[in-house]
Design a protein around this motif. Structure first.
Motif, PDB file in Angstrom:
ATOM      1  N   TRP A 229      -3.035   5.128   5.540  1.00 47.30           N
ATOM      2  CA  TRP A 229      -2.339   5.804   6.633  1.00 47.30           C
ATOM      3  C   TRP A 229      -2.261   4.907   7.860  1.00 47.30           C
ATOM      4  O   TRP A 229      -1.194   4.793   8.493  1.00 47.30           O
ATOM      5  CB  TRP A 229      -3.052   7.105   6.979  1.00 47.30           C
ATOM      6  CG  TRP A 229      -2.338   7.920   8.030  1.00 47.30           C
ATOM      7  CD1 TRP A 229      -1.328   8.793   7.846  1.00 47.30           C
ATOM      8  CD2 TRP A 229      -2.593   7.894   9.459  1.00 47.30           C
ATOM      9  NE1 TRP A 229      -0.927   9.339   9.037  1.00 47.30           N
ATOM     10  CE2 TRP A 229      -1.683   8.795  10.048  1.00 47.30           C
ATOM     11  CE3 TRP A 229      -3.488   7.208  10.260  1.00 47.30           C
ATOM     12  CZ2 TRP A 229      -1.653   9.024  11.423  1.00 47.30           C
ATOM     13  CZ3 TRP A 229      -3.455   7.426  11.633  1.00 47.30           C
ATOM     14  CH2 TRP A 229      -2.551   8.323  12.200  1.00 47.30           C
ATOM     15  N   PHE A 230      -3.373   4.262   8.225  1.00 46.61           N
ATOM     16  CA  PHE A 230      -3.372   3.362   9.385  1.00 46.61           C
ATOM     17  C   PHE A 230      -2.433   2.180   9.161  1.00 46.61           C
ATOM     18  O   PHE A 230      -1.739   1.738  10.091  1.00 46.61           O
ATOM     19  CB  PHE A 230      -4.797   2.857   9.673  1.00 46.61           C
ATOM     20  CG  PHE A 230      -5.642   3.851  10.409  1.00 46.61           C
ATOM     21  CD1 PHE A 230      -5.420   4.130  11.753  1.00 46.61           C
ATOM     22  CD2 PHE A 230      -6.664   4.526   9.765  1.00 46.61           C
ATOM     23  CE1 PHE A 230      -6.204   5.049  12.434  1.00 46.61           C
ATOM     24  CE2 PHE A 230      -7.447   5.454  10.431  1.00 46.61           C
ATOM     25  CZ  PHE A 230      -7.216   5.720  11.779  1.00 46.61           C
ATOM     26  N   LEU A 231      -2.403   1.657   7.932  1.00 45.32           N
ATOM     27  CA  LEU A 231      -1.521   0.534   7.635  1.00 45.32           C
ATOM     28  C   LEU A 231      -0.057   0.940   7.805  1.00 45.32           C
ATOM     29  O   LEU A 231       0.742   0.203   8.405  1.00 45.32           O
ATOM     30  CB  LEU A 231      -1.774   0.044   6.204  1.00 45.32           C
ATOM     31  CG  LEU A 231      -0.849  -1.078   5.713  1.00 45.32           C
ATOM     32  CD1 LEU A 231      -1.082  -2.352   6.522  1.00 45.32           C
ATOM     33  CD2 LEU A 231      -1.057  -1.332   4.223  1.00 45.32           C
ATOM     34  N   ILE A 232       0.297   2.111   7.284  1.00 46.86           N
ATOM     35  CA  ILE A 232       1.686   2.574   7.376  1.00 46.86           C
ATOM     36  C   ILE A 232       2.083   2.840   8.821  1.00 46.86           C
ATOM     37  O   ILE A 232       3.197   2.501   9.250  1.00 46.86           O
ATOM     38  CB  ILE A 232       1.884   3.832   6.504  1.00 46.86           C
ATOM     39  CG1 ILE A 232       1.772   3.456   5.025  1.00 46.86           C
ATOM     40  CG2 ILE A 232       3.246   4.475   6.777  1.00 46.86           C
ATOM     41  CD1 ILE A 232       1.832   4.632   4.091  1.00 46.86           C
ATOM     42  N   ARG A 233       1.186   3.440   9.596  1.00 47.52           N
ATOM     43  CA  ARG A 233       1.486   3.702  11.004  1.00 47.52           C
ATOM     44  C   ARG A 233       1.704   2.400  11.775  1.00 47.52           C
ATOM     45  O   ARG A 233       2.621   2.292  12.587  1.00 47.52           O
ATOM     46  CB  ARG A 233       0.341   4.488  11.651  1.00 47.52           C
ATOM     47  CG  ARG A 233       0.266   5.937  11.211  1.00 47.52           C
ATOM     48  CD  ARG A 233       1.507   6.702  11.626  1.00 47.52           C
ATOM     49  NE  ARG A 233       1.698   6.696  13.074  1.00 47.52           N
ATOM     50  CZ  ARG A 233       2.815   7.031  13.698  1.00 47.52           C
ATOM     51  NH1 ARG A 233       3.882   7.375  12.989  1.00 47.52           N
ATOM     52  NH2 ARG A 233       2.892   7.009  15.009  1.00 47.52           N
ATOM     53  N   TRP A 234       0.862   1.404  11.483  1.00 43.36           N
ATOM     54  CA  TRP A 234       1.029   0.100  12.131  1.00 43.36           C
ATOM     55  C   TRP A 234       2.378  -0.507  11.751  1.00 43.36           C
ATOM     56  O   TRP A 234       3.096  -1.044  12.595  1.00 43.36           O
ATOM     57  CB  TRP A 234      -0.111  -0.824  11.694  1.00 43.36           C
ATOM     58  CG  TRP A 234       0.102  -2.249  12.100  1.00 43.36           C
ATOM     59  CD1 TRP A 234      -0.162  -2.824  13.307  1.00 43.36           C
ATOM     60  CD2 TRP A 234       0.655  -3.300  11.278  1.00 43.36           C
ATOM     61  NE1 TRP A 234       0.184  -4.156  13.307  1.00 43.36           N
ATOM     62  CE2 TRP A 234       0.684  -4.479  12.069  1.00 43.36           C
ATOM     63  CE3 TRP A 234       1.112  -3.350   9.967  1.00 43.36           C
ATOM     64  CZ2 TRP A 234       1.163  -5.685  11.570  1.00 43.36           C
ATOM     65  CZ3 TRP A 234       1.590  -4.552   9.477  1.00 43.36           C
ATOM     66  CH2 TRP A 234       1.607  -5.704  10.267  1.00 43.36           C
ATOM     67  N   PHE A 235       2.743  -0.387  10.494  1.00 45.30           N
ATOM     68  CA  PHE A 235       4.012  -0.937  10.020  1.00 45.30           C
ATOM     69  C   PHE A 235       5.190  -0.228  10.681  1.00 45.30           C
ATOM     70  O   PHE A 235       6.147  -0.869  11.133  1.00 45.30           O
ATOM     71  CB  PHE A 235       4.083  -0.796   8.498  1.00 45.30           C
ATOM     72  CG  PHE A 235       5.349  -1.345   7.899  1.00 45.30           C
ATOM     73  CD1 PHE A 235       5.481  -2.697   7.651  1.00 45.30           C
ATOM     74  CD2 PHE A 235       6.420  -0.509   7.594  1.00 45.30           C
ATOM     75  CE1 PHE A 235       6.645  -3.210   7.096  1.00 45.30           C
ATOM     76  CE2 PHE A 235       7.584  -1.011   7.051  1.00 45.30           C
ATOM     77  CZ  PHE A 235       7.699  -2.365   6.798  1.00 45.30           C
TER      78      PHE A 235
END
Length: 634
Positions: A229-235
């Motif tokens: 989830w954190f990776l997708i939000r950063w992306f």
């Protein structure tokens, strides 16, 4: 770089300039959120609130495009759900076969469960393949229907927008909307949506199947969702800005290329090649840098996504291995959950690629929706007044006009032109002559006051009647690809060959047309390249003659003619202007001689008004201009 465009109007034609007006620069028509900066450049500095509104506007546009396709979309949804469920069922069938069918064969020599699971697996695989093929065809048809509708909307709406919009929104940007922007949307609809829908459903069904097989492994997968989830939000937060920048820089490259190629004569005449090289190189470099940032973003996202997926798979296998040892988990179930854990992250990479296309298409949709939200500054009347038989009487009553606020071109202007009178407008550049003509043709509306035809305000007059009654011809007549006859017939769609030839003879164009390789059937080629500037102007006169307007406006219409051609066309002009109201804007005073009345304009005001002979006999501005012109002929 100047461009001229003939507008095919009902019963007539008009040639209007695409660049900014000669007196002032036109202001852009603003929508709820303008996508253009103060100098006409495309913005990329949107606030968060504006970005949300742009996305909302784009989604509303997409919703309106999809609305007529509701039944197809429902069918598409059913097909993709069933096909995805069939695809996800594979590991569960394998687990059941290992844990149940295989022991039946080994312990009881019972092959029925084994054959059953194999047959079921084959049937599910075939069904999944058939449904996937059906889904692909359905999705392609839907995407093409949406693109067809969108292309038509952009073309028809842009064509309806007022001259003010086109003088600000360059042709290069319009081409960018119809080419690269629509291509981005096409790529999203053709493949991106497949990736999104199938990817999301696949992940959901995979997670459900994994939890159903082994809730403990489901907890391990749930823990992995936190870093995902954190990776997708950063992306998402970084990619939105970067992809919008790629669309802006891409449009700049296209705009500069189109304008350079369109104005290639001016480029070569003024030796602008080296400066264009540097400018174009700068735009290309900006585009390269914008794309490099996007690649760097994916260069971080993809490896981290793979790392999370591999770590999750390792955790599932380790936890499951210990549980096999203590007898709480079967081997087949562990194999299935391991397959599900591995497959769960496969669509995530496809979804990232979808987001790539989505951001590009989203930026494109924002720009297209911005164009579609533009409203004509010269709108059609809500309740039009019909005027089928106009006489040609024109009146300017207390007219005030400004292209930009604070820069008035016509201050409190009054003018009355009786039906059938030919007037000549004379004055220095910027005096307001072309503005007056554009108000008469209703390319613009006055800021105050009214312009009337036969006592009817042009803002209230039926558009078809007005375009049939008023025709404007400018200095550079645009010829469309097609034959000479086709271009003349634009003034009167459906005109017979006899009518076409008669109009050409009336303005003195018949002789040179017959000298062309195929006469009236000669293809004028791109932008009229097979005929000279003077011949193009004669064809525009023929086009205006066949339209038979009650009011004819000639804006520097003889400027492209050489002296012999001008003398040849003088008789044609007298024929053209007979029995109709005419306004001639000309610097060549030889053309003014056929006018009944001459108006000398300075700074948006009429400073002299009289017959040519009376003004020449006087000591005013026109007498000075005429004396200077006469001396130049000596």
């Amino acid at each position: 770089m100047s461009q001229q465009t003939d507008q095919n109007l009902p019963g007539g034609t008009a040639s209007v300039p695409q660049d900014a007006p000669d007196e002032q620069s036109a202001a852009p028509v603003t929508a709820s959120i303008t996508t253009l900066g103060v100098r006409g450049e495309e913005r990329e500095d949107f606030t968060k609130a504006e970005s949300k509104r742009l996305r909302r506007r784009s989604l509303a546009l997409l919703g309106s495009l999809a609305a007529p396709l509701k039944l197809r979309l429902v069918l598409l949804g059913i097909v993709v759900v069933v096909s995805t469920a069939g695809t996800v069922a594979g590991p569960a069938l394998i687990a059941w076969g290992i844990d149940n069918a295989l022991p039946a064969v080994l312990d009881r020599n019972d092959w029925v469960p084994a054959f059953g699971v194999v047959a079921t697996y084959i049937v599910v695989a075939i069904l999944g393949a058939v449904l996937t093929a059906w889904y692909t065809v359905l999705a392609a048809r839907i995407s093409q229907a949406i693109l067809f509708d969108l292309r038509k909307r952009v073309f028809l709406h842009t064509q309806r927008l007022s001259l003010e919009f086109h003088e600000t929104y360059t042709s290069g940007r319009i081409i960018s909307r119809q080419t690269s922007d629509l291509d981005s949307i096409r790529e999203l609809l053709d493949s991106g949506l497949n990736q999104l829908i199938q990817g999301v459903l696949y992940m959901v069904f995979t997670a459900v199947a994994l939890v159903a097989l082994d809730p403990t492994s489901g907890l391990v997968l749930a823990v992995s969702l936190v870093p995902l989830w954190f990776l997708i939000r950063w992306f998402q937060s970084n990619s939105q800005t970067l992809f919008r920048a790629t669309r802006v820089t891409s449009a700049r490259v296209i705009v500069h290329f189109v304008e350079t190629m369109t104005g290639i004569r001016a480029v070569q005449a003024f030796r602008k090649e080296s400066r264009n090289r540097d400018e174009y190189g700068g735009f290309v470099e900006d585009y390269r840098v914008a794309n490099t940032k996007v690649f760097n973003l994916f260069g971080t996202f993809d490896p981290v996504l793979v790392l999370i997926g591999n770590a999750t798979l390792a955790a599932v296998v380790i936890v499951g291995g210990f549980r096999i040892v203590d007898g709480s988990l079967e081997v087949g179930a562990l194999l299935a959950v391991a397959l599900y854990a591995k497959r769960f992250f496969d669509p995530a990479q496809e979804l990232a690629m979808f987001y790539n296309g989505y951001q590009s298409a989203s930026a494109a949709m924002e720009k297209i929706s911005g164009v579609l939200e533009e409203r004509p500054s010269v709108p059609d009347p809500a309740k039009p007044t019909r005027l089928a038989d106009a006489t040609g009487k024109m009146d300017f009553d207390d007219v005030v006009f400004a292209y930009n606020k604070g820069k008035v071109v016509l201050p409190e202007f009054d003018l009355h032109i009786p039906a059938g009178q030919t007037i000549a407008l004379v004055g220095s550049t910027g005096a307001g002559k072309s503005t007056l003509a554009k108000l008469m043709a209703r390319f613009y509306d006055p800021s105050q006051g009214s312009v009337k035809l036969d006592g009817v305000d042009l803002r209230e007059l039926d558009t078809k009647d007005m375009r049939r009654a008023i025709v404007m011809v400018t200095q550079e007549a645009y010829l469309f690809s097609g034959t000479v006859a086709d271009n003349i017939a634009l003034g009167k769609p459906g005109a017979s060959r006899a009518e076409i030839e008669a109009s050409a003879k009336a303005v003195g164009a018949h002789e040179f047309i017959m000298a062309l390789p195929d006469g009236y059937d000669t293809d004028v080629n791109k932008r009229g390249g097979r005929v000279s500037a003077g011949q193009r102007q004669l064809l525009s006169f023929a086009r205006a003659f066949i339209a038979d307007p009650k009011v004819l406006i000639l804006d520097e219409a003889t400027a492209s003619l050489d002296i012999p051609s001008e003398r040849l066309v003088q008789e044609g002009l007298e024929t053209l202007l007979a029995d109709r109201t005419a306004v001639i804007i000309a610097h060549r005073l030889s053309t003014v001689a056929i006018a009944h009345r001459v108006l000398v304009m300075e700074y948006g005001r009429i400073v002299e008004d009289g017959t040519p002979d009376d003004l020449i006999a006087g000591t005013g501005r026109f007498a000075q201009l005429h004396a200077a012109w006469r001396d130049s002929l000596v």
